[in-house]
Structures are given as C-alpha cells and as structure tokens.
Design a protein around this motif. Structure first.
Motif, PDB file in Angstrom:
ATOM      1  N   THR A  58       0.826  -1.206   0.000  1.00 62.87           N
ATOM      2  CA  THR A  58       0.000   0.000   0.000  1.00 62.87           C
ATOM      3  C   THR A  58       0.859   1.256   0.000  1.00 62.87           C
ATOM      4  OG1 THR A  58      -1.779  -1.152   1.181  1.00 62.87           O
ATOM      5  CG2 THR A  58      -1.802   1.254   1.236  1.00 62.87           C
ATOM      6  N   ILE A  59       1.878   1.277   0.853  1.00 62.05           N
ATOM      7  CA  ILE A  59       2.782   2.426   0.911  1.00 62.05           C
ATOM      8  C   ILE A  59       3.483   2.618  -0.426  1.00 62.05           C
ATOM      9  CG2 ILE A  59       4.877   3.344   1.962  1.00 62.05           C
ATOM     10  CD1 ILE A  59       2.371   3.532   3.719  1.00 62.05           C
ATOM     11  N   ALA A  60       3.880   1.506  -1.041  1.00 59.15           N
ATOM     12  CA  ALA A  60       4.558   1.588  -2.334  1.00 59.15           C
ATOM     13  C   ALA A  60       3.629   2.155  -3.404  1.00 59.15           C
ATOM     14  CB  ALA A  60       5.062   0.211  -2.745  1.00 59.15           C
ATOM     15  N   PHE A  61       2.382   1.752  -3.375  1.00 59.96           N
ATOM     16  CA  PHE A  61       1.406   2.264  -4.345  1.00 59.96           C
ATOM     17  C   PHE A  61       1.237   3.772  -4.198  1.00 59.96           C
ATOM     18  CE2 PHE A  61      -2.947   3.465  -5.441  1.00 59.96           C
ATOM     19  CZ  PHE A  61      -3.047   2.990  -6.739  1.00 59.96           C
ATOM     20  N   LEU A  62       1.119   4.234  -2.960  1.00 58.98           N
ATOM     21  CA  LEU A  62       0.941   5.662  -2.703  1.00 58.98           C
ATOM     22  C   LEU A  62       2.200   6.448  -3.063  1.00 58.98           C
ATOM     23  CD1 LEU A  62      -0.922   5.459   0.738  1.00 58.98           C
ATOM     24  CD2 LEU A  62      -1.935   5.884  -1.510  1.00 58.98           C
ATOM     25  N   ALA A  63       3.355   5.935  -2.659  1.00 57.94           N
ATOM     26  CA  ALA A  63       4.619   6.642  -2.888  1.00 57.94           C
ATOM     27  C   ALA A  63       5.004   6.661  -4.359  1.00 57.94           C
ATOM     28  CB  ALA A  63       5.740   5.994  -2.074  1.00 57.94           C
ATOM     29  N   ASN A  64       4.396   5.782  -5.142  1.00 57.66           N
ATOM     30  CA  ASN A  64       4.731   5.722  -6.559  1.00 57.66           C
ATOM     31  C   ASN A  64       4.230   6.933  -7.339  1.00 57.66           C
ATOM     32  OD1 ASN A  64       6.294   3.803  -8.074  1.00 57.66           O
ATOM     33  ND2 ASN A  64       4.500   3.489  -9.379  1.00 57.66           N
ATOM     34  N   SER A  65       3.523   7.831  -6.657  1.00 56.44           N
ATOM     35  CA  SER A  65       3.104   9.085  -7.274  1.00 56.44           C
ATOM     36  C   SER A  65       4.270  10.060  -7.378  1.00 56.44           C
ATOM     37  CB  SER A  65       1.987   9.739  -6.448  1.00 56.44           C
ATOM     38  OG  SER A  65       0.879   8.880  -6.319  1.00 56.44           O
ATOM     39  N   LEU A  66       5.351   9.788  -6.621  1.00 60.32           N
ATOM     40  CA  LEU A  66       6.487  10.702  -6.538  1.00 60.32           C
ATOM     41  C   LEU A  66       7.701  10.122  -7.253  1.00 60.32           C
ATOM     42  CD1 LEU A  66       6.182  11.626  -2.760  1.00 60.32           C
ATOM     43  CD2 LEU A  66       5.208  12.858  -4.716  1.00 60.32           C
ATOM     44  N   LYS A  67       8.466  10.991  -7.867  1.00 60.86           N
ATOM     45  CA  LYS A  67       9.723  10.599  -8.502  1.00 60.86           C
ATOM     46  C   LYS A  67      10.804  10.546  -7.430  1.00 60.86           C
ATOM     47  CE  LYS A  67      13.131  10.644 -11.703  1.00 60.86           C
ATOM     48  NZ  LYS A  67      14.291  10.688 -10.783  1.00 60.86           N
ATOM     49  N   ILE A  68      11.543   9.455  -7.376  1.00 57.47           N
ATOM     50  CA  ILE A  68      12.593   9.335  -6.372  1.00 57.47           C
ATOM     51  C   ILE A  68      13.779  10.214  -6.753  1.00 57.47           C
ATOM     52  CG2 ILE A  68      11.907   6.970  -5.826  1.00 57.47           C
ATOM     53  CD1 ILE A  68      14.573   6.145  -7.255  1.00 57.47           C
ATOM     54  N   PRO A  69      14.497  10.775  -5.781  1.00 57.43           N
ATOM     55  CA  PRO A  69      15.715  11.535  -6.089  1.00 57.43           C
ATOM     56  C   PRO A  69      16.737  10.628  -6.775  1.00 57.43           C
ATOM     57  CG  PRO A  69      14.994  11.922  -3.835  1.00 57.43           C
ATOM     58  CD  PRO A  69      14.178  10.772  -4.344  1.00 57.43           C
ATOM     59  N   ALA A  70      17.358  11.126  -7.826  1.00 55.85           N
ATOM     60  CA  ALA A  70      18.314  10.329  -8.596  1.00 55.85           C
ATOM     61  C   ALA A  70      19.192  11.265  -9.426  1.00 55.85           C
ATOM     62  CB  ALA A  70      17.570   9.351  -9.508  1.00 55.85           C
ATOM     63  N   PRO A  71      20.303  10.775  -9.945  1.00 54.68           N
ATOM     64  CA  PRO A  71      21.106  11.588 -10.863  1.00 54.68           C
ATOM     65  C   PRO A  71      20.278  11.971 -12.087  1.00 54.68           C
ATOM     66  CG  PRO A  71      22.338   9.678 -10.110  1.00 54.68           C
ATOM     67  CD  PRO A  71      20.928   9.477  -9.653  1.00 54.68           C
ATOM     68  N   ALA A  72      20.543  13.152 -12.640  1.00 54.90           N
ATOM     69  CA  ALA A  72      19.754  13.623 -13.778  1.00 54.90           C
ATOM     70  C   ALA A  72      20.585  14.534 -14.672  1.00 54.90           C
ATOM     71  CB  ALA A  72      18.519  14.372 -13.290  1.00 54.90           C
ATOM     72  N   LEU A  73      20.260  14.500 -15.946  1.00 60.74           N
ATOM     73  CA  LEU A  73      20.797  15.469 -16.898  1.00 60.74           C
ATOM     74  C   LEU A  73      19.775  16.579 -17.058  1.00 60.74           C
ATOM     75  CD1 LEU A  73      22.339  13.300 -19.779  1.00 60.74           C
ATOM     76  CD2 LEU A  73      23.560  14.636 -18.053  1.00 60.74           C
ATOM     77  N   GLN A  74      20.217  17.821 -16.890  1.00 62.61           N
ATOM     78  CA  GLN A  74      19.351  18.981 -17.056  1.00 62.61           C
ATOM     79  C   GLN A  74      19.696  19.662 -18.372  1.00 62.61           C
ATOM     80  OE1 GLN A  74      19.964  22.987 -15.072  1.00 62.61           O
ATOM     81  NE2 GLN A  74      18.313  22.184 -13.796  1.00 62.61           N
ATOM     82  N   ILE A  75      18.681  19.840 -19.210  1.00 61.93           N
ATOM     83  CA  ILE A  75      18.873  20.439 -20.531  1.00 61.93           C
ATOM     84  C   ILE A  75      18.049  21.715 -20.608  1.00 61.93           C
ATOM     85  CG2 ILE A  75      18.709  20.058 -23.015  1.00 61.93           C
ATOM     86  CD1 ILE A  75      18.643  17.022 -22.349  1.00 61.93           C
TER      87      ILE A  75
END
Length: 290
Positions: A261-278
């Motif tokens: 249940t917690i995983a289902f709810l939390a899946n609305s959010l993007k987890i912090p991770a490395p990213a390329l910004q363009i």
C-alpha cells in the motif's frame, strides 16, 4: 515460493481481468465508497472556497491563461487528474466491479473532482475559468484510461518532485511564504515527470521491471505568471528538461499488504536520482536531483 511472492495486488497500476466466474460486486462497499468520496469532495470544495479565494466571487468569466507559468500549472492539472483517476480506480477495484466500470469511475472522478474548482475560478475576480486547465484535466484522466484500454496496464506514469528555491523570497505572497505553501505555489521548484520501464514495452528484455527511465519538465526564474513580467523584475525565465532514472515501487515484490500500500501511494512521486538537465544554458549534470 515463486508463487507465494507475487507482484502487488495494488501494483503497477495494473487492473484485474474479468473472468468467466464473476463474483457479484459488493454493493454495500460500493455505496460506502460513493458516500465517502462525495463527503471528501464536498469538504474539499468548501475548504477551497473559504481559503483559496481571497475576494468575494463575482460574475462568471473565461480567461485564457495557457501562456502563464510556461504551462507548468497545466502540468499540475494533468498530474492531479491522473492521480485521482489512478487512486480512485484502485479503490473501486476492491468492490468487485468490472474492469470497464473501474476504469470509467476512476477516469470520471479525475474530471469531476476538478471541474467545480474550474467553475469557482470562473466566478473569482482573481482567476477566471481556464479552458487550458480543463483540457489538462481531461488529458490526465485520458492518460490513465487510454493506457488501460490500450495495454491493459499503466506503462508510463506521471510523477512529481520538488525542491526549495530561493525565488520564493522574491515574491512570498505569490510563490509561498511557508514551506507548506512553496511546494504548491513555487513552480520553479516543481518538476513533472513521465516514467516508464523499457521492460513494459519489451517483455523479453532482461531490463529490470522496476527500473524506469524518466523524462522531466520544469522552469526557472519565473517570479510572475507572465514571462514579460518576470523580465521586468530582472528575471529571464526559461524551460528545463530532464533525463533521469526512477524506480517503480509497485514492481518490488513484497508479502506485506502494508508495504504494498505504501509503495502504491509513494509511486506518485519521482525518487531523487542523478539527472541530466537540458536548457537554453546547455546541459548540466545533477548528481542527485529532487
């Protein structure tokens, strides 16, 4: 053992298939959900009418605001409508109604919940009814309904992330003076994502089902709704695009209903991770982007 550890029943935003041995819907539970949803819905509308709208409502008017905030507010409408459809459909699944009914109830809920807000905006002297907002609301529900209809599962998931920026102090009344206000009002700190695992499209691939590629959209230096007004204040607004990794939490197996249940709810959010910004300033690598 492999059969005992299964994917979430609430997982992956997948839906149950209709079987030949259909079980009669739990109409008592269905009525209870309708009642609870209506109560929450009316309470939310009432709360908004008292807190969000500072000035008395006036005559209804239409306002084209598609050029404002570099469309970040429209992304918010899309995301919200999608999440309402997703969560509502999952709740209705527990009543035993058909897959088609579950999909429709979820998609309609995403639209119905936000339409009165748009109508209230139409009577507000500060806002006005926005056709662009309504299109975004419809699009969010359509993204959910369309994927279920096409693939029988959700493969591309709208998600949200936020980080605090120093821009809110420039206009706290507009961008938020408190942390609880800034995550909602400071569009500069918001990023909207579309995450999906290649495994969903290439079933025979060895790519982990829980590991997603994610494309994000954000803005910067926007201290007014209109870009020209931000420039007058000395801020040159621009768009930002992101490429990152993400995790589909509903694809991680667990026996615990609470964890699922917690995983289902939390899946609305993007987890912090490395990213390329363009952006217009070039490509920048973010070791850990929120």
């Amino acid at each position: 053992m492999a059969q005992e550890i299964t994917d979430f029943s609430m997982s992956q935003d997948s839906v149950h298939t209709d079987s030949a041995d259909k079980v009669a819907p739990n109409y008592k539970l269905l009525r209870g959900i309708f009642a609870a949803q209506s109560t929450l819905y009316l309470g939310t509308i009432y709360g908004l009418s008292k807190s969000w709208y500072k000035n008395p409502l006036t005559n209804f008017r239409v306002k084209d605001d598609t050029y404002e905030w570099l469309q970040m507010d429209k992304m918010g409408h899309l995301y919200t409508s999608y999440q309402i459809a997703r969560h509502t459909a999952e709740i209705y699944k527990k009543t035993g109604i058909s897959k088609k009914q579950m999909m429709i109830y979820g998609a309609i809920s995403g639209i119905i919940f936000q339409t009165p807000i748009e109508i209230l905006d139409g009577f507000s002297p500060d806002y006005g009814f926005s056709p662009g907002d309504m299109v975004a609301n419809l699009t969010g529900s359509a993204i959910y309904l369309g994927q279920i209809a096409l693939w029988d599962e959700v493969r591309i998931q709208p998600k949200f992330s936020f980080h605090f920026t120093g821009l809110a102090k420039e206009r706290p009344n507009l961008l938020g003076s408190k942390p609880t206000e800034r995550w909602l009002k400071d569009y500069n700190g918001q990023t909207y994502w579309f995450s999906g695992s290649p495994k969903s499209f290439f079933k025979g691939s060895s790519w982990p089902a829980w590991l997603c590629l994610s494309v994000g959209y954000g803005i910067h230096d926007m201290v007014s709704a209109e870009k020209s007004q931000s420039i007058e204040r000395g801020f040159h607004s621009y768009r930002q695009f992101y490429l990152s990794l993400d995790i589909d939490l509903t694809k991680i197996k667990s026996r615990s209903k609470f964890v699922r249940t917690i995983a289902f709810l939390a899946n609305s959010l993007k987890i912090p991770a490395p990213a390329l910004q363009i952006s217009k300033k070039g490509i920048d690598f973010k070791p850990l982007y929120f």
